[in-house]
Write a protein that holds these residues in place. Structure first.
Motif, PDB file in Angstrom:
ATOM      1  N   LYS A  11       0.832  -1.199   0.000  1.00 36.86           N
ATOM      2  CA  LYS A  11       0.000   0.000   0.000  1.00 36.86           C
ATOM      3  C   LYS A  11       0.869   1.252   0.000  1.00 36.86           C
ATOM      4  CE  LYS A  11      -4.001  -0.257   2.232  1.00 36.86           C
ATOM      5  NZ  LYS A  11      -4.968  -0.223   3.334  1.00 36.86           N
ATOM      6  N   VAL A  14       2.407   1.615  -3.449  1.00 33.39           N
ATOM      7  CA  VAL A  14       1.444   2.075  -4.448  1.00 33.39           C
ATOM      8  C   VAL A  14       1.134   3.562  -4.242  1.00 33.39           C
ATOM      9  CG1 VAL A  14      -0.913   1.793  -5.335  1.00 33.39           C
ATOM     10  CG2 VAL A  14       0.459  -0.210  -4.809  1.00 33.39           C
ATOM     11  N   ARG A  15       1.103   3.996  -2.979  1.00 30.38           N
ATOM     12  CA  ARG A  15       0.902   5.431  -2.712  1.00 30.38           C
ATOM     13  C   ARG A  15       2.030   6.250  -3.328  1.00 30.38           C
ATOM     14  NH1 ARG A  15      -1.318   5.061   3.224  1.00 30.38           N
ATOM     15  NH2 ARG A  15      -3.502   4.968   2.657  1.00 30.38           N
ATOM     16  N   MET A  18       1.543   6.361  -6.958  1.00 28.86           N
ATOM     17  CA  MET A  18       0.427   7.251  -7.283  1.00 28.86           C
ATOM     18  C   MET A  18       0.887   8.708  -7.254  1.00 28.86           C
ATOM     19  SD  MET A  18      -2.702   6.782  -8.139  1.00 28.86           S
ATOM     20  CE  MET A  18      -3.863   5.618  -7.437  1.00 28.86           C
ATOM     21  N   TYR A 177      -8.378  13.470   4.447  1.00 31.48           N
ATOM     22  CA  TYR A 177      -7.965  12.070   4.404  1.00 31.48           C
ATOM     23  C   TYR A 177      -6.765  11.877   5.305  1.00 31.48           C
ATOM     24  CZ  TYR A 177      -7.162   7.439   2.430  1.00 31.48           C
ATOM     25  OH  TYR A 177      -7.026   6.083   2.257  1.00 31.48           O
TER      26      TYR A 177
ATOM     27  N   LEU B 181      -7.392   9.836  -5.141  1.00 32.03           N
ATOM     28  CA  LEU B 181      -6.268   8.980  -5.536  1.00 32.03           C
ATOM     29  C   LEU B 181      -5.817   8.085  -4.384  1.00 32.03           C
ATOM     30  CD1 LEU B 181      -4.045  11.400  -7.666  1.00 32.03           C
ATOM     31  CD2 LEU B 181      -5.500   9.538  -8.474  1.00 32.03           C
ATOM     32  N   ARG B 183      -7.693   7.037  -1.944  1.00 30.17           N
ATOM     33  CA  ARG B 183      -8.706   6.000  -1.747  1.00 30.17           C
ATOM     34  C   ARG B 183      -8.526   4.881  -2.773  1.00 30.17           C
ATOM     35  NH1 ARG B 183     -12.960   9.858  -0.227  1.00 30.17           N
ATOM     36  NH2 ARG B 183     -12.687  10.037   2.027  1.00 30.17           N
ATOM     37  N   GLU B 184      -8.294   5.280  -4.027  1.00 24.74           N
ATOM     38  CA  GLU B 184      -8.118   4.286  -5.095  1.00 24.74           C
ATOM     39  C   GLU B 184      -6.887   3.416  -4.812  1.00 24.74           C
ATOM     40  OE1 GLU B 184     -10.185   3.922  -7.529  1.00 24.74           O
ATOM     41  OE2 GLU B 184     -11.291   5.817  -7.684  1.00 24.74           O
ATOM     42  N   THR B 185      -5.894   4.025  -4.169  1.00 22.27           N
ATOM     43  CA  THR B 185      -4.658   3.305  -3.856  1.00 22.27           C
ATOM     44  C   THR B 185      -4.928   2.069  -3.006  1.00 22.27           C
ATOM     45  OG1 THR B 185      -3.420   5.349  -3.923  1.00 22.27           O
ATOM     46  CG2 THR B 185      -2.421   3.550  -2.736  1.00 22.27           C
ATOM     47  N   ASP B 186      -5.844   2.221  -2.046  1.00 20.70           N
ATOM     48  CA  ASP B 186      -6.151   1.103  -1.165  1.00 20.70           C
ATOM     49  C   ASP B 186      -6.670  -0.094  -1.960  1.00 20.70           C
ATOM     50  OD1 ASP B 186      -5.421   2.908   0.703  1.00 20.70           O
ATOM     51  OD2 ASP B 186      -7.437   3.290   1.476  1.00 20.70           O
TER      52      ASP B 186
END
Lengths: 182, 200
Positions: A11, A14-15, A18, A177, B181, B183-186
């Motif tokens: 995770k 991937v962050r 992103m 968030y 983005l 949220r989509e990552t999870d």
């Protein structure tokens, strides 16, 4: 390694990817010409500062490294559609490498308050980036550090605006968030 | 999908291995910075233009590479002309331009896949620090794939603001964009783990 901690690792990675993609996508926006400032400003450094502020020092720096890796591979994702090895040989290449230090410092200094975030973006997003970029330019372009600093000063007004914008955006993202301190 | 800067062709530059080209680039860079005589430097710089021709690349591609750099080079030239004289100014910008063109030549003649494989191999010593080279390679490719997705999310965030009458300023749109983005990552990382990514 347990499934849960493995999931956390992936995770985080991937962050970072992103945010690397976010920095790239911000470069697809056309550079914004600003009336009083002699050089058009790119939105990409906004992404660099946000990466540090949202992901923290190490992961923020990793996001920038991933982005630069993709550019190095030959994808034209730097603002103005530049990419490949060539961009790392120009006189302003040090500023790109400085982004790594910049994201790291922003992450290090960031906290959950707007003044702290603004300070972090100023010190990291401008201070750390210039600390690498200016001597690098002096070395590559065969000029003194003071001269390189004067040459870079044209970008300073735009960078100041971006640092403040990044801090405001980062604070709003923190509220919307919460990622914790990771 | 986003295309790389690779230009297909069948010249000796296209056929050479990326490792060889990177080594040649390094040697060329050292040569350019060591050479002091202006005639030798001009010869070295001309060499890269000859190589450009041999690789079958066009002058339009050359000018595209120098398009943004040219202003910086002109500014540098004017600056150095003032403080150090014509030849030193000429030397500086010639070196820089030749280097950038040579590096661009390597990127234009090397398939992105091959460059990725070479970089992966070059970074394999870092495996002992817990970075698996093939994972690093995957992340780079995965990131390229994410760029169009991030652009779409950004466009939707700007459109949503416009629909509420909030204007076209893209900066406030960054906030909902980044939150979405994340949220989509999870979901994305769960999908990756389910497919075995990150397993040692």
């Amino acid at each position: 390694m347990s499934v849960a901690s493995q999931n956390l690792d992936v995770k985080a990675l991937v962050r970072c990817a992103m945010f690397a993609a976010l920095i790239a996508a911000l470069g697809l926006l056309p550079p914004i010409p600003v009336p009083i400032i002699p050089v058009p400003i790119t939105a990409q450094t906004l992404g660099v500062m946000l990466a540090g502020a949202v992901l923290g020092p190490r992961r923020g720096a990793l996001a920038v490294i991933i982005f630069l890796g993709v550019v190095l591979l030959g994808f034209p994702l730097l603002s103005g559609g530049r990419g490949g090895l060539g961009v790392f040989f120009g006189p302003s290449a040090g500023f790109l490498v400085g982004w790594v230090a910049g994201a790291f410092c922003v992450g290090l200094l960031a906290a959950k308050s707007l003044p702290r975030l603004t300070a972090a973006c100023l010190v990291g997003g401008i201070g750390a980036v210039y600390l690498v970029g200016v001597p690098w330019m002096a070395l590559v372009a065969d000029i003194s550090v003071a001269q390189a600093l004067i040459a870079s000063a044209a970008f300073l007004p735009g960078d100041l605006v971006k640092a403040v914008l990044a801090a405001i955006a980062a604070r709003a993202i923190q509220r919307g968030y919460p990622l914790g301190t990771s | 999908m986003i295309a790389g800067v690779y230009q297909p062709g069948n010249s000796c530059f296209h056929r050479a291995t990326p490792g060889l080209k990177l080594a040649a680039l390094a040697i060329y860079a050292v040569a350019l910075s060591v050479v002091e005589q202006i005639v030798l430097l001009m010869g070295l710089s001309a060499l890269v233009l000859v190589a450009w021709q041999i690789a079958g690349l066009t002058w339009a591609q050359l000018s595209a590479n120098l398009k943004l750099l040219i202003w910086i080079l002109l500014a540098l030239f004017g600056f150095q002309l003032f403080v150090a004289g014509f030849w030193r100014a000429f030397d500086t910008i010639l070196t820089l331009a030749a280097l950038v063109v040579a590096a661009a030549l390597v990127s234009h003649t090397t398939r992105t896949d091959d460059m990725l494989d070479t970089l992966t191999a070059a970074f394999s010593p870092f495996a002992r620090f817990g970075v698996k080279p093939e994972d690093a390679a995957f992340v780079l490719v995965f990131t390229v794939r994410l760029v169009p997705f991030v652009s779409i999310v950004g466009r939707e965030a700007i459109d949503a603001r416009r629909a509420r009458g909030a204007g076209r300023n893209p900066v406030p749109a960054l906030v909902p964009m980044v939150i979405r983005l994340m949220r989509e990552t999870d979901a994305l990382s769960e999908a990756l783990v389910a497919r075995g990514f990150g397993r040692t």
